[in-house]
Scaffold this active site. Structure first.
Site, PDB file in Angstrom:
ATOM      1  CE  LYS A  96      -1.187   1.536   3.823  1.00 13.53           C
ATOM      2  NZ  LYS A  96      -1.686   1.923   5.149  1.00 13.53           N
ATOM      3  CB  THR A  97       3.526   2.448   2.249  1.00 15.30           C
ATOM      4  OG1 THR A  97       2.722   2.092   3.361  1.00 15.30           O
ATOM      5  CG2 THR A  97       4.194   3.782   2.526  1.00 15.30           C
ATOM      6  CG  ASP A 102      -2.093   5.859   4.282  1.00 17.73           C
ATOM      7  OD1 ASP A 102      -2.497   4.835   3.709  1.00 17.73           O
ATOM      8  OD2 ASP A 102      -1.156   5.866   5.098  1.00 17.73           O
ATOM      9  CD  GLU A 103      -4.081   2.783   7.406  1.00 20.57           C
ATOM     10  OE1 GLU A 103      -5.063   2.066   7.102  1.00 20.57           O
ATOM     11  OE2 GLU A 103      -3.034   2.338   7.903  1.00 20.57           O
ATOM     12  CD  GLN A 121      -5.234  -4.093   7.461  1.00 21.11           C
ATOM     13  OE1 GLN A 121      -4.448  -3.814   8.350  1.00 21.11           O
ATOM     14  NE2 GLN A 121      -4.873  -4.155   6.193  1.00 21.11           N
ATOM     15  NE  ARG A 173      -1.220  -6.469  11.162  1.00 19.35           N
ATOM     16  CZ  ARG A 173      -1.238  -5.782  10.017  1.00 19.35           C
ATOM     17  NH1 ARG A 173      -0.303  -4.893   9.771  1.00 19.35           N
ATOM     18  NH2 ARG A 173      -2.175  -5.982   9.113  1.00 19.35           N
TER      19      ARG A 173
END
Length: 883
Positions: free
Chosen positions: A70-71, A259-260, A329, A682
């Site tokens: 994503k980043t 973002d997010e 998420q 994670r």
DNA sequence: GGCTGGTGGGTTTTT
DNA sequence: CCCACCAGCC
């Protein structure tokens, strides 16, 4: 095509002189000089990532699953926009939620386009930091002056408490904290005092909710301050009331990136929509005519009305907004995040391109399989299935373990960690830094801390009160704040009598009243009181000194360097001396922290710049220097990854948490499930899930059943470790899932022995082995080892606490200590009391989980029982039968 | 101003 | 049960 040496778009102003290309530009040039292939930065992207990077025009939603890059997409997209000269750096608005994310983004863009060029991106930051920037520019439109102060939660609560008292309300019955929460909720929804629902307004302070909200906003204005919510709320109101200002930003921001996105709340959504909604050339009048203007209309509206009409005003114009997020998420619904924002994206932005990133680069196929299967139980989702090419037959399945109680759980996890730490066949040892324990609730951490201290296993706890929340830091900042903004009454009140100057409640009240009467800040009121004869000599002298001090410091603000000034303030106020004269154990640490505070000011240009940084970036420095296991909550683990992850406490009531179920219903459960999904994803390689059969909650032992989430894991990817008798007492309460085949009753493990089978067994064997573990031996060896500031010595080994410090109330300090608790799971305390009950002390009883035992003490319906095997426990009498 | 005993509350947290 | 917070006391 024109060369790259001219007009490189990496400068803030379109007419600035270009510098030599560097970073990505240089590499792109190199790439192009040979052939027409894509620029380097696009290489290595998978097709979906590349599409997400190259679809620059129009609304785009990138559904980026955990670990799908994503980043990388976000940063490459920005680099791409710059490189193709679609926009100047100053024309890109890039928003994140946390400072950490913003920092990481800056750094990674820097790697692509050259660090110096990132400096030209003034609009990359958190929602709040961009909000401040907007508000500083247009403060007067919100009734503020540009030098306004940003209050933190603590200030807000104190202010509200004053207002509640001023209204003649009982601040016990109507706690300021509750109202602060309500305010926050309202502002998260973008609701002003006139827009909140009638019921909400009435529910607080004998129906005075709305009145209090208004009084609060007025008070903030006189203090020239705003709270965190205002940083979003004011810009929204400014944009609505001033179309010309909004238009300025429409022209400015050619590309918007978020973002997010799944974490956005309603206010953030409105803010984005206002900025993204471009007037259509030629039709701008009608487009604007449709825009509602609640703020200037100033009339009451039912909750959400303005939001809805804004939504209805969607234009067909192309909006270059790119939102990246993962509906699976979304774990912050409880603080106002609206998953719906992301689920509704294509309706909000018609013609939106939706791109799914499902190729995972982080975890093993087993872990992904388990996570995907679990999250598939949720209904309200876009639906993604993560996959990986990775297919290593040596990869472990997801381990599910049972333990007797939380102590055994901690002991067993400690044992697994020790096992991982032992060098393998190749001599590699698994580093503690690559392991993490992720808990649902922070009280779970204690068992691990206790155990790891006994073992001598290094750990670090992440989360909790932070550096800037420490008592001494807040005091020092209050001094600075009054110097920077003489109208900051809250800060003034905090330190007017620090160090103690004999200015008691009465004097402070008098200052307060004078300030009210004269309509001036308290500092000014104090100065004039000091010159009047309304005070007794002692407080008068004290006030005179305070006033003189602040005047002197304020004059120095313009002339002397801010670091020097800060030191002077702390010296001259007597604050440093106060701690030097303090004989308590924390005093040296506090002095050290003050020094650290001064040191950290060096990076900033001025006292004001520093104060702003502190208000917005309340976080602790991360020290990863030492090898240590991380312990943190699932929430704070979002965005992180570890080689090995332990997920303890998978029991009904704890995870999913009972309150989430009670208060959130089905959506509450789904959010809990997403949290579980976050936890699972994670892990890169090893994943261990644990549940216990008995957990102490509020001091009483409760029988627990495994979380439904355990049963939502697919059998094919799960390995149920069986050893000992931990899970022997009851059958599987659910059908299907990992336990479907009727295992679980302490029977033989149908999969044969696994590496972890004996771990968690409450038998003498594993207990005595504890003393042979590397950790134990290390603990012996380390007993006298010196440690540095961040690494306190506790039981002879090193414990790092990231983000835990002392607060005003000493919460953090208290948690670090281990005061005479049980060692190694054996409770030793014995107490005998005689109270009439259905049972008598000494009775022989049977408990379903703990077996046989004798009653040691009776307190009402609570029995203290010495169990033959389980040791002493407190249980409710309903759980035992006489034998 | 600092101690003490009573009371209430006990999930997650960023800015 | 354990803890933080507050009122009331010296």
């Amino acid at each position: 095509m024109s060369g790259f040496s001219e007009d490189m778009p990496f400068f803030d102003e379109p007419n600035a002189r270009p510098a030599a290309p560097s970073g990505i530009a240089a590499r792109a040039m190199a790439a192009r000089s040979g052939q027409n292939s894509a620029p380097d930065y696009l290489k290595g992207l998978n097709p979906e990532q590349r599409l997400a990077v190259e679809t620059t025009e129009g609304p785009v939603l990138v559904l980026a699953g955990a670990g799908t890059g994503k980043t990388r997409v976000l940063t490459t997209r920005i680099a791409h926009i710059l490189n193709t000269r679609k926009a100047w750096p100053s024309e890109i608005l890039a928003v994140t939620f946390t400072n950490k994310a913003a920092r990481e983004m800056k750094q990674r863009i820097g790697l692509l386009i050259g660090e110096e060029n990132v400096e030209g991106m003034p609009w990359l930051g958190t929602f709040h930091s961009i909000g401040v920037k907007l508000l500083r520019r247009h403060a007067e439109l919100a009734g503020l002056k540009s030098g306004f102060t940003i209050l933190d939660t603590d200030d807000v609560v104190r202010l509200i408490k004053q207002l509640i008292q001023a209204e003649g309300l009982d601040d016990k019955r109507w706690p300021a904290k509750t109202f602060a929460q309500m305010l926050d909720n309202w502002k998260n929804k973008g609701l002003g005092p006139d827009e909140i629902a009638e019921g909400d307004a009435r529910s607080f302070g004998n129906g005075k909710g709305r009145q209090l909200y208004k009084a609060y906003q007025e008070r903030l204005q006189t203090l020239n301050s705003c709270d965190f919510g205002d940083l979003l709320y004011h810009p929204i109101r400014i944009f609505r009331a001033n179309p010309d200002v909004l238009k300025e930003y429409h022209r400015k921001f050619k590309y918007i990136l978020v973002d997010e996105y799944q974490d956005t709340n309603t206010a953030q959504y409105m803010w984005l929509r206002l900025l993204a909604q471009r007037p259509n050339v030629g039709r701008s009048a009608s487009a604007e005519g449709r825009k509602p203007d609640r703020a200037s209309a100033g009339q009451a509206a039912p909750a959400g009305a303005s939001e809805r009409s804004e939504r209805a005003a969607v234009s067909e114009n192309k909006v270059n907004i790119c939102c990246v997020g993962d509906d699976d998420q979304s774990i912050y619904g409880w603080r106002g995040a609206e998953v719906d924002n992301i689920l509704r994206f294509d309706k909000d932005f018609p013609g939106a391109t939706i791109i799914r990133l499902e190729r995972n680069y982080r975890s093993t196929a087993h872990i992904l399989g388990a996570a995907s299967h679990l999250i598939a139980h949720n209904e309200g989702r876009f639906g993604k299935t993560l996959f990986t090419d990775r297919n290593d037959p040596d990869d472990d399945k997801v381990h599910v373990h049972a333990a007797w109680d939380s102590e055994e759980e901690a002991r067993a996890i400690g044992d697994v960690i020790e096992a991982y730490q032992r060098p393998d066949r190749q001599g590699n040892r698994h580093k503690l830094n690559d392991m993490a324990i992720l808990v649902r609730a922070s009280f779970q951490m204690r068992a691990f801390e206790d155990r790891f201290i006994t073992l001598g296993l290094n750990y670090r706890v992440i989360g909790g009160p932070r550096f800037y929340e420490r008592l001494e830091i807040r005091d020092a900042l209050a001094f600075f704040r009054v110097v920077a903004n003489g109208g900051d009454d809250l800060a003034f009140e905090r330190i007017v009598n620090t160090p103690k100057r004999g200015l008691g409640e009465a004097t402070i009240r008098q200052i307060h009243d004078t300030a009210r009467a004269l309509r001036v800040p308290m500092l000014e009121a104090a100065a004039s009181l000091a010159e009047s004869d309304e005070l007794k000599p002692k407080p008068r002298a004290a006030l005179r000194e305070v006033a003189a001090n602040f005047e002197r410091w304020r004059n120095a603000l313009e002339t002397s360097p801010h670091i020097e000034l800060a030191e002077t303030i702390l010296e001259e106020s007597g604050y440093t001396d106060m701690w030097k004269n303090d004989r308590s154990a924390e005093a040296p640490g506090r002095l050290e922290n003050l020094k650290e505070l001064i040191r950290s000011m060096e990076e900033y240009e001025s006292l004001r710049a520093f104060l702003e940084h502190v208000a917005l970036v309340m976080e602790a420095e991360q020290g990863e220097s030492q090898d240590a296991v991380s312990i943190m909550t699932l929430h704070s683990a979002k965005g992180l990854e570890f080689e090995t992850v332990f997920l303890p406490g998978w029991e009904e009531g704890l995870f999913p948490h009972q309150r989430a179920l009670d208060e959130g219903g089905r959506s509450g459960l789904e959010e809990e499930r997403r949290l579980a999904y976050v936890g699972l994803t994670r892990a890169k390689k090893n994943l261990h899930i644990w549940f216990v059969s008995n957990r102490q909650i509020h001091g009483l032992w409760q029988s627990t059943i495994p979380s439904r989430f355990v049963n939502e894991l697919p059998e094919t990817h799960v390995d149920v470790a069986e050893g000992g008798n931990s899970y022997g007492g009851y059958g599987n309460p659910y059908g299907g899932g990992a336990f479907a085949s009727g295992r679980g009753g302490g029977r033989q493990n149908p999969y044969g022995a696994s590496r972890f089978d004996n771990i968690g067994a409450k038998d003498q064997g594993s207990f005595s082995n504890t003393y042979a573990t590397p950790g134990w031996q290390r603990a012996q060896a380390n007993r006298t080892e010196a440690t540095d500031r961040n690494w306190g010595t506790r039981s002879g080994h090193q414990v790092e606490r990231i983000g835990y410090g002392e607060t005003d109330s000493g919460y953090g300090a208290g948690r670090t200590s281990v005061k005479g608790r049980t060692i190694d799971g054996e409770l030793v305390a014995k107490s005998v009391a005689d109270t009439p009950s259905a049972f008598n002390v000494g009775d022989r009883v049977f408990h379903q989980k703990f077996g046989n035992g004798n009653i040691a003490a009776i307190d009402g319906n609570k029995l203290t029982i010495d169990f033959d095997k389980a040791g002493q426990k407190r249980v409710l009498d309903g759980f035992v039968v006489g034998v």
